[in-house]
Write a protein that holds these residues in place. Sequence first.
Motif, PDB file in Angstrom:
ATOM      1  N   ALA A  92       0.868  -1.176   0.000  1.00 21.84           N
ATOM      2  CA  ALA A  92       0.000   0.000   0.000  1.00 21.84           C
ATOM      3  C   ALA A  92       0.902   1.223   0.000  1.00 21.84           C
ATOM      4  CB  ALA A  92      -0.893  -0.020   1.229  1.00 21.84           C
ATOM      5  N   GLU A  93       0.311   2.395   0.012  1.00 15.96           N
ATOM      6  CA  GLU A  93       1.149   3.593   0.045  1.00 15.96           C
ATOM      7  C   GLU A  93       0.633   4.554   1.103  1.00 15.96           C
ATOM      8  OE1 GLU A  93      -0.189   6.122  -3.725  1.00 15.96           O
ATOM      9  OE2 GLU A  93       0.069   3.982  -4.177  1.00 15.96           O
ATOM     10  N   VAL A  94       1.528   5.454   1.538  1.00 23.71           N
ATOM     11  CA  VAL A  94       1.142   6.393   2.589  1.00 23.71           C
ATOM     12  C   VAL A  94       0.404   7.576   1.965  1.00 23.71           C
ATOM     13  CG1 VAL A  94       2.018   7.919   4.391  1.00 23.71           C
ATOM     14  CG2 VAL A  94       3.106   5.706   4.004  1.00 23.71           C
ATOM     15  N   LEU A  95      -0.707   7.935   2.568  1.00 25.52           N
ATOM     16  CA  LEU A  95      -1.484   9.071   2.068  1.00 25.52           C
ATOM     17  C   LEU A  95      -0.687  10.364   2.226  1.00 25.52           C
ATOM     18  CD1 LEU A  95      -4.335  10.277   1.194  1.00 25.52           C
ATOM     19  CD2 LEU A  95      -4.690  10.635   3.640  1.00 25.52           C
ATOM     20  N   LYS A  96      -0.628  11.148   1.162  1.00 26.04           N
ATOM     21  CA  LYS A  96      -0.024  12.487   1.232  1.00 26.04           C
ATOM     22  C   LYS A  96      -1.152  13.466   1.508  1.00 26.04           C
ATOM     23  CE  LYS A  96       4.423  12.744  -0.724  1.00 26.04           C
ATOM     24  NZ  LYS A  96       5.372  13.789  -0.404  1.00 26.04           N
ATOM     25  N   PRO A  97      -1.111  14.129   2.654  1.00 29.18           N
ATOM     26  CA  PRO A  97      -2.276  14.935   3.056  1.00 29.18           C
ATOM     27  C   PRO A  97      -2.288  16.317   2.428  1.00 29.18           C
ATOM     28  CG  PRO A  97      -0.645  14.966   4.779  1.00 29.18           C
ATOM     29  CD  PRO A  97      -0.058  14.140   3.681  1.00 29.18           C
ATOM     30  N   VAL A  98      -2.187  16.369   1.107  1.00 31.41           N
ATOM     31  CA  VAL A  98      -2.072  17.647   0.423  1.00 31.41           C
ATOM     32  C   VAL A  98      -3.260  18.557   0.779  1.00 31.41           C
ATOM     33  CG1 VAL A  98      -1.933  18.769  -1.834  1.00 31.41           C
ATOM     34  CG2 VAL A  98      -0.767  16.592  -1.440  1.00 31.41           C
ATOM     35  N   CYS A 157      -1.177 -11.351   0.959  1.00 26.36           N
ATOM     36  CA  CYS A 157      -0.552 -11.067   2.253  1.00 26.36           C
ATOM     37  C   CYS A 157      -0.058  -9.631   2.307  1.00 26.36           C
ATOM     38  CB  CYS A 157       0.587 -12.047   2.543  1.00 26.36           C
ATOM     39  SG  CYS A 157       1.914 -12.014   1.340  1.00 26.36           S
ATOM     40  N   GLY A 158       0.136  -9.145   3.499  1.00 25.96           N
ATOM     41  CA  GLY A 158       0.704  -7.822   3.719  1.00 25.96           C
ATOM     42  C   GLY A 158      -0.290  -6.683   3.541  1.00 25.96           C
ATOM     43  N   CYS A 159       0.264  -5.488   3.295  1.00 32.06           N
ATOM     44  CA  CYS A 159      -0.560  -4.283   3.266  1.00 32.06           C
ATOM     45  C   CYS A 159      -1.502  -4.199   2.072  1.00 32.06           C
ATOM     46  CB  CYS A 159       0.328  -3.038   3.281  1.00 32.06           C
ATOM     47  SG  CYS A 159       1.188  -2.852   4.842  1.00 32.06           S
ATOM     48  N   ALA A 160      -1.339  -5.081   1.088  1.00 27.13           N
ATOM     49  CA  ALA A 160      -2.278  -5.094  -0.026  1.00 27.13           C
ATOM     50  C   ALA A 160      -3.665  -5.474   0.473  1.00 27.13           C
ATOM     51  CB  ALA A 160      -1.822  -6.100  -1.089  1.00 27.13           C
ATOM     52  N   ARG A 161      -3.683  -6.216   1.580  1.00 26.90           N
ATOM     53  CA  ARG A 161      -4.934  -6.703   2.130  1.00 26.90           C
ATOM     54  C   ARG A 161      -5.504  -5.697   3.128  1.00 26.90           C
ATOM     55  NH1 ARG A 161      -5.376  -9.374   6.753  1.00 26.90           N
ATOM     56  NH2 ARG A 161      -7.258 -10.595   7.149  1.00 26.90           N
ATOM     57  N   TRP A 162      -4.598  -5.051   3.892  1.00 30.74           N
ATOM     58  CA  TRP A 162      -5.012  -4.169   4.978  1.00 30.74           C
ATOM     59  C   TRP A 162      -3.729  -3.652   5.599  1.00 30.74           C
ATOM     60  CZ3 TRP A 162      -9.540  -2.333   5.193  1.00 30.74           C
ATOM     61  CH2 TRP A 162     -10.045  -1.766   6.354  1.00 30.74           C
TER      62      TRP A 162
END
Lengths: 559, 142, 319
Positions: free
Chosen positions: A254-260, A446-451
């Motif tokens: 997954a990726e971290v949200l950039k809070p623009v 597995c991993g952040c792709a799921r949650w």
Amino acid sequence: MSDVRIGIFVCHCGKNIGGVINVPEVTEYAKTLPDVVYAEHNLYTCSAEGISSIRQKISEHKLNRVVVASCTPRTHETLFRNACEAAGLNKYLFEFVNIRDQCSWVHMQEPEKATEKARDLIRMGVAKARLLEPLEEVEIRVTPSCLVIGGGVAGMSAALNLANQGFEVYLVERDKELGGLLLNLNRLFTINGKAEEVIIPLIERVKNHQKIKVHTSTEVKGVAGFIGNFDVTLDQKGEERKIKVGTIIVATGAEVLKPVGQYGYGDKSNILTQLELEERLNKGMGDEQNIVMINCVGARIPERPYCGRICCMVAIKNAVLIKENDPRAKVWVLHRDLMTYGTEFEKYYQKAMEKGIRFIRYSLDKPPEIVGNNKVKAVKVYHQLMGKEMVLPCDMLVLTTPLIPHEDNQDISRMLRVSLSEHGFFLEAHLKLQPVEFATDGIYICGCARWPTDVPEAISQACAASAKAVIPMRRGYVRPEAITASVNEDKCSGCGTCVLLCPYNAIELQSKDGKKLAHITTAQCKGCGTCGAACPSGAISMNHFRDEEILAQVEALVI
Amino acid sequence: MRNETQVKKSGFEPKILAFCCNWCSYAGADLAGTSRIQYAPNVRVIRVMCSGRIDPTFILRAFQVGVDGVLILGCHPGDCHYIDGNYKTARRIHMLKKMLSQLGIEDDRLRLDWVSAAEGKRFASIINDMTERIRALGPFVR
Amino acid sequence: MAKLKLACYWAASCGGCDVAILDLNERILQVADLADIVFWPIAVDFKHHDVEAMPDKSIDFCLFNGAVRNSEQEEIARLLRDKSKIMVAFGSCAHLGGIPGLANFNNRTQIFERAYLEAQSNDNPDKTLPQTSSKVSEGELELPEFYDTVKALNQVVGVDYYVPGCPPPVPIISKVIDAIASQKLPPKGSVFASDKSLCDECPRTKGEKKIKKLYRPHEIIPDPEQCLLEQGILCMGPATRGGCGALCIKANMPCRGCFGPLPSVSDQGAKMLSALASIYDIDIKDEVAMAQMVEEVVDIAGSFYRFCLPTALINRRRM
């Protein structure tokens, strides 16, 4: 004259059935039903004598359908099917009638009504048996190799697990380097060890493993086929390559949200995300003395209602690191709730408080406000417990944002024909019964792709997913459900109603002679029959539960 | 097919058809048996693998041949062995009920409910309740 | 070859089927060359007693349009059956019950009350309702009895072939004429249409069959290229026999189902309902959405059984 020859075996089950239902009478009744050429009753049809009688009577009376009226198919169907098979009769020409669990045991005070019900049930069973058709079971070979999509900590862990068990692994990473999100992290909670101490050795082990073929700067362009036989097209900067694998693990992260635009992020120079703070911490902090963190930025809001799950811990970790770096620094964490589950995390949080980090709860209807023009100078926050607004001096504002799904998850989900959740993460087949497995056989997650997960969870899931993937590869074959749906192409008009209904994505429209027709990949079909119920042309037949068979049962209910 | 005089002569015992899914409601029915829970002998079960298999045609045909009531029993939402077959069933039955009302078929004659493999008692009570409701409505005469 | 003898009749129908035959245009002359019309109330002046006087099976083929809703229609259906070698149920009403079949949502009493007592345009101070006999100066007249339940032709007499459509499209009528002329008739019981659904011949692009909301045709302007059902318009195409050439679809209007169910389907309405409810992409736990779904299909039974109620599994409203 019909060439159907039905034999019926009615079981007393000792006194379990015979003590309530008039078994001899029911057996006599069964003889009067159409196409029934033989009927007998046994003390225990499931006993060695009962089973050998079934086998014997099949050959003696040239039976081509067998009905047993006894207990429940859930416990005894396999036994009786095998008895038929042993006598040379296709085991799907067997029909079960439940006159114990659903009749004699539940109507013990009403023997006459129970007997009448048994007659009805047998009549319905015979009506279906007359129409039964033989089915064949096939075995599908499984190619002993796996495609792992994503070279982060989850993907690499899964790849290593599989490779260590001797399976060929294709590890595909679209970035130039393996490592994923961990490459950008400073230290990992709760041990606060360096991230690179975890990820670099892992990368080395993966790269040096003979069984793992690493493809960086590569994307998966196409996937066709089904469990055991996936044909995958890889695209490395325009150069295509085809591989064949038996299983697939999705570990795309997954990726971290950039809070623009939020709290002045992007406009003011002293606002960072937690990820950007990690880099600063790694290189060495400046002389900032007052650090304010705001949690749940872009999370648990109407547009993105989910909790980022690991972000609280990230904030606490970085607050602790700042304090450890400079004990005089003041750190405030403004949060809405703290997600510090389990004993370890709770202890970590306690430690942070002991270090003097201040946790202040805010609510969504009174969010913190920032003061300052080019730079944040202070943060105003309404302290819920004290019931008043506080003004916190601020040299650096850190926004804690959740992990969000990659934008191209949609493309991957379409390509693999697996589901996404409402939030855009990948969705496993069943939260409790089938975690790490997709509804589509042979594909795992597995991993952040799921949650959003932390590192230990990502690795645990990678172990689970790879262990699941090993099952069919180690066995070497899969035996798909024999009771599956099939399409009669002469009746199908390609309306497409069925395609999205299939929970296993086993149906697609395929071109045939210029027309699109529904095609069911039998190996993927689990036999639920929802497509058949919906097919407005009556073109889909759900074997062993065909329309004709069920309608015959319905019609036989009332005489 | 039954006619009115037959029904009147014999006194009314509802004939109810229940479609049960293999994994939840059929198992729940079996559990009622192993627990020896006694219930009304008026229901005849047809086993399907998933409630999603049930074509509304089957239900209309049942009424056409003179069944007095039809029960559709599936897994609880979220528990379907086939992920979401019961969701499709729920939408179909919901729409079918509206259509049946236009055809003058009372709402109680068709019931969709959820029974898990652990709910033998619930299975029995649904059967009893359905039987009483149909008894109160009287035979399905077209 | 001797000239064939042709009879046409209209029972409970709007007259559109007769007009459809005339729509053959110049081909009607071929029909005239092929056959002598021995009975066709709308076009030629033969009487009931003329037909009665004919020997049995002396008519080669009879195109019977309209459903059967009264005793007169039933009597003539029986008479024509006796006199005809081939009985063709012509048009949706004879084939399936058609639009007049929607009367089966009511009974005779309700229909009479509505038509003769309640309707605003009535002037009926004596509250007179249709009778089966009436006294006139010449004596007592016997009048046809109006039935409670409308029937398709094959529920009254044996039918050899079915020509679907409301009305049957000209190319199909031509095909029937050709088949009769060349004596190359399909097996008895055949329907002169496609054995696949309308989707098979529909020119529109199909995408994902998933709908969130249903619209009535006047509520949106549909994309002329994309599947109407996928745009949320109730198109009966998937559950309806093709063969019409997708006429309505080409006019950007949804199929209403006049060709009836597919050969393997016993109930067009049940099948369309099942398909539609299946592709509705709403959560069953969302009670508002579930209630809305049912409201969006305005008149569920009327829409799904628009042309086929008398031949549906449950063929009328219970009273």
